[in-house]
Design a protein around this motif. Sequence first.
Motif, PDB file in Angstrom:
ATOM      1  N   ASN A 216       0.798  -1.218   0.000  1.00  0.00           N
ATOM      2  CA  ASN A 216       0.000   0.000   0.000  1.00  0.00           C
ATOM      3  C   ASN A 216       0.835   1.275   0.000  1.00  0.00           C
ATOM      4  OD1 ASN A 216      -2.495  -1.399   0.173  1.00  0.00           O
ATOM      5  ND2 ASN A 216      -2.135  -1.750   2.340  1.00  0.00           N
ATOM      6  N   SER A 217       2.110   1.167   0.375  1.00  0.00           N
ATOM      7  CA  SER A 217       2.920   2.367   0.556  1.00  0.00           C
ATOM      8  C   SER A 217       3.954   2.589  -0.543  1.00  0.00           C
ATOM      9  CB  SER A 217       3.645   2.311   1.908  1.00  0.00           C
ATOM     10  OG  SER A 217       4.505   1.186   1.970  1.00  0.00           O
ATOM     11  N   VAL A 218       4.155   1.593  -1.406  1.00  0.00           N
ATOM     12  CA  VAL A 218       5.138   1.723  -2.483  1.00  0.00           C
ATOM     13  C   VAL A 218       4.414   1.719  -3.818  1.00  0.00           C
ATOM     14  CG1 VAL A 218       7.129   0.680  -3.623  1.00  0.00           C
ATOM     15  CG2 VAL A 218       6.950   0.614  -1.133  1.00  0.00           C
ATOM     16  N   ALA A 219       4.642   2.757  -4.604  1.00  0.00           N
ATOM     17  CA  ALA A 219       4.000   2.856  -5.915  1.00  0.00           C
ATOM     18  C   ALA A 219       4.792   2.063  -6.955  1.00  0.00           C
ATOM     19  CB  ALA A 219       3.893   4.322  -6.329  1.00  0.00           C
ATOM     20  N   CYS A 220       4.198   1.874  -8.101  1.00  0.00           N
ATOM     21  CA  CYS A 220       4.891   1.329  -9.282  1.00  0.00           C
ATOM     22  C   CYS A 220       5.371  -0.107  -9.100  1.00  0.00           C
ATOM     23  CB  CYS A 220       6.070   2.219  -9.676  1.00  0.00           C
ATOM     24  SG  CYS A 220       5.663   3.941  -9.928  1.00  0.00           S
ATOM     25  N   PHE A 221       4.519  -0.966  -8.541  1.00  0.00           N
ATOM     26  CA  PHE A 221       4.921  -2.365  -8.395  1.00  0.00           C
ATOM     27  C   PHE A 221       5.320  -2.974  -9.729  1.00  0.00           C
ATOM     28  CE2 PHE A 221       3.851  -4.619  -4.266  1.00  0.00           C
ATOM     29  CZ  PHE A 221       4.115  -3.503  -3.508  1.00  0.00           C
ATOM     30  N   ASP A 222       4.547  -2.687 -10.784  1.00  0.00           N
ATOM     31  CA  ASP A 222       4.872  -3.259 -12.087  1.00  0.00           C
ATOM     32  C   ASP A 222       6.226  -2.782 -12.590  1.00  0.00           C
ATOM     33  OD1 ASP A 222       2.941  -5.112 -12.807  1.00  0.00           O
ATOM     34  OD2 ASP A 222       1.538  -3.586 -13.478  1.00  0.00           O
ATOM     35  N   LEU A 223       6.623  -1.577 -12.228  1.00  0.00           N
ATOM     36  CA  LEU A 223       7.923  -1.072 -12.649  1.00  0.00           C
ATOM     37  C   LEU A 223       9.045  -1.909 -12.041  1.00  0.00           C
ATOM     38  CD1 LEU A 223       9.452   1.075 -14.226  1.00  0.00           C
ATOM     39  CD2 LEU A 223       9.417   2.514 -12.182  1.00  0.00           C
ATOM     40  N   TYR A 224       8.905  -2.283 -10.770  1.00  0.00           N
ATOM     41  CA  TYR A 224       9.932  -3.118 -10.134  1.00  0.00           C
ATOM     42  C   TYR A 224       9.953  -4.518 -10.735  1.00  0.00           C
ATOM     43  CZ  TYR A 224      10.670   0.575  -6.755  1.00  0.00           C
ATOM     44  OH  TYR A 224      10.980   1.793  -6.176  1.00  0.00           O
ATOM     45  N   ARG A 225       8.803  -5.016 -11.138  1.00  0.00           N
ATOM     46  CA  ARG A 225       8.767  -6.340 -11.774  1.00  0.00           C
ATOM     47  C   ARG A 225       9.384  -6.287 -13.169  1.00  0.00           C
ATOM     48  NH1 ARG A 225       3.086  -6.658  -9.229  1.00  0.00           N
ATOM     49  NH2 ARG A 225       3.477  -7.855  -7.324  1.00  0.00           N
ATOM     50  N   ILE A 226       9.151  -5.195 -13.890  1.00  0.00           N
ATOM     51  CA  ILE A 226       9.803  -5.008 -15.193  1.00  0.00           C
ATOM     52  C   ILE A 226      11.320  -5.005 -15.016  1.00  0.00           C
ATOM     53  CG2 ILE A 226      10.201  -3.299 -17.031  1.00  0.00           C
ATOM     54  CD1 ILE A 226       7.187  -2.514 -16.634  1.00  0.00           C
ATOM     55  N   TYR A 227      11.771  -4.258 -14.028  1.00  0.00           N
ATOM     56  CA  TYR A 227      13.200  -4.220 -13.689  1.00  0.00           C
ATOM     57  C   TYR A 227      13.739  -5.633 -13.430  1.00  0.00           C
ATOM     58  CZ  TYR A 227      17.012  -3.716 -10.192  1.00  0.00           C
ATOM     59  OH  TYR A 227      18.169  -3.846  -9.463  1.00  0.00           O
ATOM     60  N   SER A 228      12.988  -6.427 -12.669  1.00  0.00           N
ATOM     61  CA  SER A 228      13.426  -7.782 -12.332  1.00  0.00           C
ATOM     62  C   SER A 228      13.541  -8.663 -13.569  1.00  0.00           C
ATOM     63  CB  SER A 228      12.450  -8.429 -11.341  1.00  0.00           C
ATOM     64  OG  SER A 228      12.483  -7.786 -10.099  1.00  0.00           O
ATOM     65  N   ILE A 229      12.560  -8.569 -14.455  1.00  0.00           N
ATOM     66  CA  ILE A 229      12.594  -9.421 -15.643  1.00  0.00           C
ATOM     67  C   ILE A 229      13.743  -9.019 -16.563  1.00  0.00           C
ATOM     68  CG2 ILE A 229      11.322 -10.176 -17.680  1.00  0.00           C
ATOM     69  CD1 ILE A 229       8.740  -9.815 -16.088  1.00  0.00           C
ATOM     70  N   ILE A 230      14.006  -7.725 -16.680  1.00  0.00           N
ATOM     71  CA  ILE A 230      15.147  -7.294 -17.501  1.00  0.00           C
ATOM     72  C   ILE A 230      16.449  -7.864 -16.940  1.00  0.00           C
ATOM     73  CG2 ILE A 230      16.524  -5.307 -18.226  1.00  0.00           C
ATOM     74  CD1 ILE A 230      13.896  -3.708 -18.392  1.00  0.00           C
ATOM     75  N   LYS A 231      16.613  -7.801 -15.637  1.00  0.00           N
ATOM     76  CA  LYS A 231      17.810  -8.406 -15.019  1.00  0.00           C
ATOM     77  C   LYS A 231      17.903  -9.877 -15.361  1.00  0.00           C
ATOM     78  CE  LYS A 231      17.300  -7.719 -10.701  1.00  0.00           C
ATOM     79  NZ  LYS A 231      17.684  -8.075  -9.345  1.00  0.00           N
TER      80      LYS A 231
END
Length: 296
Positions: A216-231
């Motif tokens: 609830n307190s961190v925005a852009c969950f999908d952005l972090y998942r995109i980052y993870s998949i690129i790695k």
Amino acid sequence: MSVEKNNYHPEISIIIPTYNRSEMLCRAVRSALGQSFTDFECLIVNDGSTDDTKQTLETFTDSRIKVLFQENKGVSAARNLAIKESTGKYIALLDSDDEWLPKKLEMQLAFMKSENLDISQTNEIWVRNDKRVNQSKKYAKPSGMFFDRSLETCLISPSCVIFNKKFWDSVGPFDEYMPACEDYDLWIRSGFKFPVGLLEDKLTIKYGGRPDQLTNSVACFDLYRIYSIIKLLHCNELSPVELDLAKEELQRKAGYFVGGCKKRGKFEQAEKVEQMVKNVLEGQVVNPVDILPVQE
């Protein structure tokens, strides 16, 4: 702060990171100390709390508890610190707002040994705003190898997990650039290497619905998942089939995220992510950190 190590190695190291959750932390710690299985150490990392967490922890006198302190760096750094200082053969994660039933460690460890597993999880009870709720089928926990489904969503709950040092040495540590989705990141890095055992018993209570939770307190969950998949695509360990699965999910998540950015008028961020994903899919090596929000 370092933990002084000796020649004794407990079977399990319990890892509890915490930040400003003193009341809930007590419940979590009591559930760890109340386990029927007793051969463990419990490493609690106070991640720079500004409430009365320090004073609360001083009320626990059990010699199996080891308290570490760090300036506020987030859950990934906290878990990494504790695991580095741990001496157990197995690692059991417990979030400071969750709780274990008394036979959790006993039953899960026996299950892992009988099945010769490097990682396993239990089922869980969900409590939202003090009311028990049913999980949707989307979040039903699978077992075995489920890399494809892990790419879509997080299907392993940290507080349900036990893994051994072989697992950790292969896929750890948690990514400290990530204030959230750090578990998703670890599980997709392990999902094509290790089958996950599932103990069907509901031995973990997962609490939710509060504004202080990372969901609830961190925005852009999908952005972090995109980052993870690129790695992941840059790791050079995926099979051709796994590469295709990861690329397909990257395109899906990026399309959803970019579309949302454009609707909200965030055209610069949309363009940055769109261009990076395009470069990755064309085989270029990029630095995925460049798309993340600047950490203060």
